[in-house]
Each structure stands twice: as structure tokens, then as C-alpha cells.
Design a protein around this motif. Structure first.
Motif, PDB file in Angstrom:
ATOM      1  N   LYS A 185      46.769  33.922  54.768  1.00 26.21           N
ATOM      2  CA  LYS A 185      47.997  34.249  53.596  1.00 26.21           C
ATOM      3  C   LYS A 185      47.481  34.809  52.512  1.00 26.21           C
ATOM      4  CE  LYS A 185      50.982  31.555  50.188  1.00 26.21           C
ATOM      5  NZ  LYS A 185      50.389  30.185  50.097  1.00 26.21           N
ATOM      6  N   ASN A 212      47.572  37.015  49.096  1.00 21.81           N
ATOM      7  CA  ASN A 212      47.218  36.838  47.627  1.00 21.81           C
ATOM      8  C   ASN A 212      47.661  38.725  47.104  1.00 21.81           C
ATOM      9  OD1 ASN A 212      48.347  36.495  44.951  1.00 21.81           O
ATOM     10  ND2 ASN A 212      47.033  34.898  44.479  1.00 21.81           N
ATOM     11  N   ILE A 223      52.850  34.274  56.674  1.00 19.17           N
ATOM     12  CA  ILE A 223      51.603  33.382  57.447  1.00 19.17           C
ATOM     13  C   ILE A 223      51.173  34.271  58.391  1.00 19.17           C
ATOM     14  CG2 ILE A 223      49.562  31.686  57.580  1.00 19.17           C
ATOM     15  CD1 ILE A 223      51.540  30.312  55.316  1.00 19.17           C
ATOM     16  N   ILE A 267      43.274  32.057  52.110  1.00 20.17           N
ATOM     17  CA  ILE A 267      43.995  32.292  50.583  1.00 20.17           C
ATOM     18  C   ILE A 267      42.615  33.289  49.907  1.00 20.17           C
ATOM     19  CG2 ILE A 267      45.225  32.608  48.879  1.00 20.17           C
ATOM     20  CD1 ILE A 267      46.097  29.154  49.398  1.00 20.17           C
ATOM     21  N   LYS A 279      43.143  36.831  47.906  1.00 23.71           N
ATOM     22  CA  LYS A 279      43.317  37.790  47.101  1.00 23.71           C
ATOM     23  C   LYS A 279      42.923  39.196  46.339  1.00 23.71           C
ATOM     24  CE  LYS A 279      43.916  36.944  41.329  1.00 23.71           C
ATOM     25  NZ  LYS A 279      43.320  36.280  40.606  1.00 23.71           N
TER      26      LYS A 279
END
Length: 695
Positions: free
Chosen positions: A416, A418, A457, A493, A495
């Protein structure tokens, strides 16, 4: 061909999950659905359009069940609007996904802003989403790479209302490209960007077809043999697109319905599956060229006997090979529905139909959306349907939710994104996973299948691998991030880190060009170029501001006799001669001579003076004076007459008798226009003509 082993497959759990919905539409086109996490609780929810019926927003309760919260979310207004397709994405980068819903002819499309408190607000009008059309599919993507999601909308046709349908279509409707201006404002840039398209659009995908790190647009058009075939708009990095479908061998004139994106042959680039009423297409990219070979028949996924709609690539059994799911459904409602087909990739670039073994449910299917909605590491899916009998709707034959219960558990990884400098969802970014000497690649989906949107995702099957060698993210903002020794069986996740982002300013002269991002650019504007290492990997982006300087020019009108030379050029007709002159600036100055040609007509010279010579120094004249040296025979009082090319007298000079053997005369020409003049020098009854050039 290797024998494929199957295990417990998919379970039809719509009733158990609390999902009951059927799309109502007299045209039987059906609608779409989207998986997205609207409340950020870690479980993906489901939005389903209803056509004439009410839409549904099903909240995922985290225990395998869903609850309809449309009214609680402030979306009751949507019940009175004829809806069709849906995509979900964070249009203002606040961390909450918003909704874009396409509508029927009498309604403008809907932009539903997530208020971050479980509710949505309709901001369509204030955002500039005001055009009305029969809209179908939409896709989200950052076409100008400013970090904001833009929206491309397929439009269908104007229809006269009479049957048969295809014989009473009045015209196709141009598509929309809504550019995100920030502050929840959009403007339709389709015409300026050259992507209005002339087809009856049913599916669209923002996707990086040519692997140059910007968003291209692939469109599947219905009635492609009557109007426009499928389109492939390549992003030129100057806010415009060029349709290269023919060049890429993708301009098929079919009844295009849906688009699936995936690298099924694991060669590092994306292939595209496009559905049709018959004979679906599998476009397989060849090497690094913008050219695709059609492989559906050879790969075993042509499906000549069914009407196909939504489609998607997925790895349903986590064996690293991409499989293909294709939704089929009768064009006209019928008691016996057509089967949705699941094709398993066998690792040899071919597919085998395992639908029955995996318990894929039949239905009058239309839209398709993928998601691991129960967070167990394998891909589930939902299918929107139309009623088999519009007069007596049976909700037990409504939306199909299929839970993946494949019991041969293998490892997996979900990623996922960000975004910080890119759009928040990372839509359009690419994720690469290296495992067992293989490259697995995914593109974060902005909406591609028929009127629907898969989860953003990305999912990777890893077989028995516990830890992957490396993972790379290629962000839309230009950065590349690398992670090594990533453990399997987790939702990772990532970033976005700040990319290496540089800027450059270049100037070219008008008419020249500069190579930027693989193309020669001639027009001023902002362009984007990529920075790559020796292996071709992208690690940054350059914003190139290109200026075009117009050279200084002086336009000069001259009259020249036919056949005469001017500046080394023989005049044969009226023409324009451009001569570059040296300049201290970045561009050479230009002298633009507009040459008017004509035929010389005048009296014959005096035969006594025919062999005498008149010399003008210099000729063409420089400065304000022309120095004329004339023969000895003209030593006495003389008259010099100057005529323009039209035969009009423009200057006369009288000179007293000269005492020397050879005489000179200076004539002031600083007050004369540019051009060629004809002089007549005379003494008593003797005369001679000469030509004078004033540049």
C-alpha cells in the motif's frame, strides 16, 4: 503442457455477507463497483452503482459481513440520480478516498468528497463537474504529474430512443478530461489535450503504456467498426497526447467493453486484455517498442462464444503467475446466465479455464472489482449484475461476492503506497518485486475494468518464498525507492521519500527543436524528463522549462526583374527570401526579402554609347550615397534620373561639366526605399541605362 492442480476454490458469500443489489437499466448495460477503504479502518468497503435503482455503500465490518451505510454517509441524494460507473481516489490528498460516479444523459457526473468523518459531500457543481452526457467508465491518474489526481471520463452516444439500438444512434459523445487544479476545482481539458476521442467509449485506463513514467490513456470503444476503433493516447509530456493506436497495432474496431492490465509473461512491461462481445484481445508488448502482437487465441483466452465485460489480471493462488478473470453476461436478459471465467496462468504464457473447478458463480455479470476484503492474503472479487427478468427482480441473484478459499496456502505480499510528493494513493506508480530470479510488476490501478475500480493495494503471490530479494517503487513523482529482504505475508505500507527532483531552463530559436524525454520539442512549455542510471532505472525527474525565442527580423520589399539575381538567388517568380545574419544574441537575425518580380520594358540605349560602361560603387549600395562613375563621353553637363520598378521618377540629379578624363558623381539615396532602381544618365541626345540596388 503441465498439469494444473486445483484445490477448494471460491465461495459465493453475497447473502452471508449481507450484500443484496441489482443494477436496473433498460439498456441492460449494467453498472460498476469499487473496493476502497472510505473510513481508514484497514478493511476495504464496497460501493455499487444502481442505475435507476439506489446505489449502495457497503461498510466492511471486518468479520466477513457488510452493512449498507449510504444514508448514514450523507449519500441519499444519489438515489434520485441515474448512476453508471464508479472510481475511488484521494483527489485532495487529505488521506481519505473520495468517489467519482458517472451518470446517465440527463445528469452531470458526481464528485463526492470524503469529509473524513464517515460522510461525503457532493461538490460536483462547485468543482466544475457540470457537463451532462451518457458517461460510462472513468479512470484516475495524474496526467501532468503535479501530484493531483485528474479524471478521464468515457462518454457513449446520443440515442434517438427507437429500436434497434445500434441503428438509431445519432452520434458519439466526446470524452472529458478533468484536470485537477487543486482546492477541489477541476476544468475539462480534453480538447486542449487532444483526447476528446470520437468513439463510443465503454472502458478507459490511465496507464504507462510506453514505460516513460507518465500516464497514457487506453480506451476500449463500443461499435468500433462504425465510429472509432480503440484508442491509445500517448502522453507527450507537454500536456497533450497523440493517438498511437494504429502504430501500436491496437486500433481494433470491436465492441470494446473492459480493460485488464498485467505483465502475464513476466518480461517487465504491461500487457493489455480488452473484452468484446466476441473474440477478446490480448495485446502482448514486444520488447521495448511501442508495438503489440495479438495473442488471445494462442494464449487460450479469446472467448469467441460469450459476451465479455469486466476483466482483471490477478494471482488467485499466489503461485507468482498471473491469472485472468473475465466476466461474461448475456446482452439481453435470459434465464440461463453466461459463465464468468477464471483462467489460470500456467507459467508458459498460456491459460487454462478452471472456472468450474474453482466454483466461479454464473450470473448476468457486468462490472468487476478485486480486493482482499477479508485481509487473509488472497484476492477476492465482486461482480455487478443486471436482473435476468427486469419485471420481477430476484435479489438472490444480485451482486456476486466471491471469497477466495483456495486451501493450498502459499505466501504473499501486499503493498500500500502513501504518496507525499505524488498523489496520496500512489495511483499510476509501479511496484516491482524480485523473487526467485523473476520480476513481478504491478501498476497501482486508477480504474480500468468495465465501469469499476479494483483495490489500489497491489498484491503479489510469492509461492513458498519467505523473504523477497528486493522491492522497488517507481513513484509518479519521479523517485525510486528500494527495499531489501522484505518478509512475506504482510501488508507493507511504503511512504514516499523525496525524489531527486531538479529543474532546467533551455532556450531555442523559433523553428529549432530540442530533444526532451525522447522527443524533439518545438513549442514552449514545461516538459518532464527522467533521470536514469546505466541499467535504465528511473531515479529522478527533471522539470524542463523550454523557451522559444523569436529572432529579430526586418522585412524588406524589393522589386527585381525576372531572370536577374538578388543575393545570389535567381528570381523566377514572386517569392520570399530569408537570410540569416550574424547577431550578438542567442538567435541569428533574419532579413526577410519579399521579392516582387517584373519584366523590364524601356527604350533602347543610344547606339553610340552602347559599349560605354557605368560603374556604381558599391552596388548594392552601403551607406547613404551611391557613387557613380560615368564615361568620358559624358564629361559635359549631365542629368541622372532614377526610376522605381513601376516606372515612376523618384529622383533627378543635375551635374555641371567635368574637366577630368573620367567623371564621378555621388547621389544621396538615404531617403529612398529598399528596392531596385533604374537609372538613366544623359547628355544632350546621348543616354545610357544602369541598375542601382538599395538593400
Amino acid at each position: 503442457m503441465q498439469q494444473l492442480l486445483v484445490a477448494q476454490g471460491f465461495s459465493h458469500v453475497s447473502d452471508k455477507a449481507g450484500i443484496k443489489h441489482i443494477y436496473e437499466d433498460i439498456h441492460t448495460m449494467g453498472g460498476g463497483l469499487a473496493f476502497f477503504d472510505y473510513d481508514n479502518d484497514g478493511y476495504e468497503d464496497l460501493y455499487i452503482t444502481g442505475g435507476k435503482a439506489e446505489d449502495k455503500l457497503y461498510k466492511n465490518n471486518g468479520d466477513g459481513t457488510f452493512t449498507d451505510v449510504l444514508a448514514d454517509a450523507g449519500l441519499s441524494k444519489v438515489a434520485s440520480i441515474f448512476t453508471r460507473g464508479v472510481v475511488a481516489g484521494d483527489i485532495n490528498n487529505d488521506g481519505y478516498k473520495d468517489l467519482f460516479v458517472t451518470t446517465d444523459t440527463d445528469f452531470s457526473n458526481l464528485l463526492l468528497l470524503n469529509n473524513a468523518d464517515g460522510t461525503f459531500s457532493d461538490i460536483s457543481a462547485s468543482a466544475g463537474i457540470t457537463e451532462k452526457a451518457w458517461s460510462t467508465s472513468a479512470s484516475l491518474g495524474d496526467y501532468n504529474r503535479d501530484g493531483l489526481l485528474d479524471i478521464y471520463v468515457c462518454n457513449y452516444v446520443d440515442y434517438g430512443g427507437k429500436l434497434p439500438f445500434d441503428s438509431n444512434i445519432e452520434k458519439t459523445i466526446p470524452n472529458f478530461l478533468y484536470e485537477n487544479l487543486g482546492n477541489n476545482k477541476f476544468v475539462n481539458k480534453a480538447s486542449l489535450a487532444k483526447v476528446t476521442d470520437q468513439g463510443a467509449g465503454l472502458a478507459v485506463a490511465f496507464t504507462d503504456v510506453d514505460a516513460d513514467s507518465d500516464m497514457d490513456i487506453l480506451i476500449a470503444n463500443d461499435f468500433g467498426y462504425l465510429y472509432s476503433p480503440n484508442s491509445l493516447f500517448i502522453n507527450e509530456s507537454d500536456y497533450t497526447f497523440t493517438d498511437e493506436a494504429k502504430k501500436a497495432n491496437m486500433d481494433y474496431g470491436i465492441n470494446g467493453m473492459g480493460v485488464a492490465i498485467g505483465d502475464y509473461d513476466k518480461d517487465g512491461d504491461f500487457d493489455y486484455y480488452i473484452t468484446d462481445m466476441r473474440d477478446n484481445l490480448l495485446h502482448n508488448k514486444v520488447d521495448n517498442a511501442l508495438w503489440y502482437r495479438e495473442m488471445a487465441g494462442k494464449a487460450g483466452v479469446q472467448i469467441s462464444e460469450l459476451t465479455s465485460w469486466g476483466a482483471a489480471f490477478l494471482d488467485y493462488n499466489n503461485d507468482t503467475n498471473l491469472d485472468l478473470l473475465v466476466v461474461n453476461g448475456n446482452l439481453i436478459p435470459a434465464p440461463i446466465p453466461e459463465a464468468t471465467l477464471l483462467f489460470e496462468g500456467n507459467g508458459e504464457n498460456q491459460f487454462v479455464d478452471i472456472s468450474e473447478d474453482q466454483h466461479i458463480s454464473k450470473g448476468h455479470g457486468r462490472g468487476l472489482a478485486l480486493s482482499d476484503y477479508d485481509n487473509d492474503g488472497d484476492v477476492d472479487f465482486a461482480i455487478s449484475v443486471i436482473p435476468e427478468n427486469p419485471g420481477a427482480i430476484d435479489f438472490s441473484k444480485g451482486v456476486i461476492l466471491q471469497r477466495n478459499d483456495h486451501n493450498d496456502k502459499q505466501n504473499w505480499l501486499k503493498v500500500k503506497l502513501n504518496g507525499i510528493y505524488s498523489n496520496k494513493d500512489g495511483i499510476g506508480s509501479k511496484v516491482k518485486v524480485y523473487v526467485n530470479n523473476e520480476l513481478l510488476i504491478r501498476e497501482v490501478d486508477g480504474g480500468s475494468s468495465y465501469m469499476s475500480h479494483n483495490s489500489t493495494i497491489t498484491h503479489f503471490g510469492l509461492k513458498n518464498v519467505q523473504k523477497i530479494d528486493s522491492l522497488e517503487v517507481y513513484w509518479m513523482g519521479g523517485a525510486k525507492q528500494v527495499m531489501r529482504n522484505v518478509a512475506a505475508n504482510q501488508t507493507l505500507i511504503i511512504k514516499e521519500e523525496k525524489p531527486r527532483h531538479t529543474s532546467a531552463n533551455y532556450s531555442i530559436c523559433e523553428g529549432d527543436s530540442l530533444l526532451i524525454a525522447g522527443k524533439y520539442r518545438k513549442q514552449k512549455g514545461m516538459y518532464f524528463d527522467s533521470l536514469r542510471n546505466g541499467q535504465g532505472d528511473l531515479y529522478g525527474v527533471v522539470d524542463v522549462q523550454l523557451s522559444v525565442i523569436k529572432p529579430k527580423s526586418d522585412t524588406i520589399n524589393v522589386n527585381v526583374p525576372l531572370g536577374e539575381q538578388f543575393k545570389g538567388f535567381t528570381v523566377e517568380k514572386d517569392t520570399v527570401l530569408v537570410i540569416k545574419d550574424a547577431s550578438e544574441g542567442p538567435c541569428e537575425d533574419l532579413s526577410i526579402y519579399r521579392i516582387n518580380s517584373y519584366i523590364i520594358t524601356h527604350l533602347a540605349e543610344d547606339p553610340i554609347m552602347a559599349n560605354e560602361e557605368i560603374v556604381i560603387c558599391p552596388n548594392p549600395v552601403t551607406g547613404n550615397y551611391a557613387k557613380i562613375r560615368y564615361p568620358v563621353g559624358f564629361r559635359s553637363k549631365i542629368t541622372v534620373l532614377l526610376y522605381n520598378s513601376n516606372g515612376s521618377l523618384v529622383k533627378s540629379v543635375y551635374c555641371e561639366e567635368q574637366k577630368n578624363d573620367s567623371s564621378h558623381l555621388s547621389i544621396f539615396i538615404g531617403d529612398m526605399d529598399h528596392g531596385i532602381y533604374f537609372g538613366k544618365i544623359q547628355f544632350n541626345q546621348k543616354f545610357k541605362y544602369f541598375k542601382l540596388l538599395v538593400p
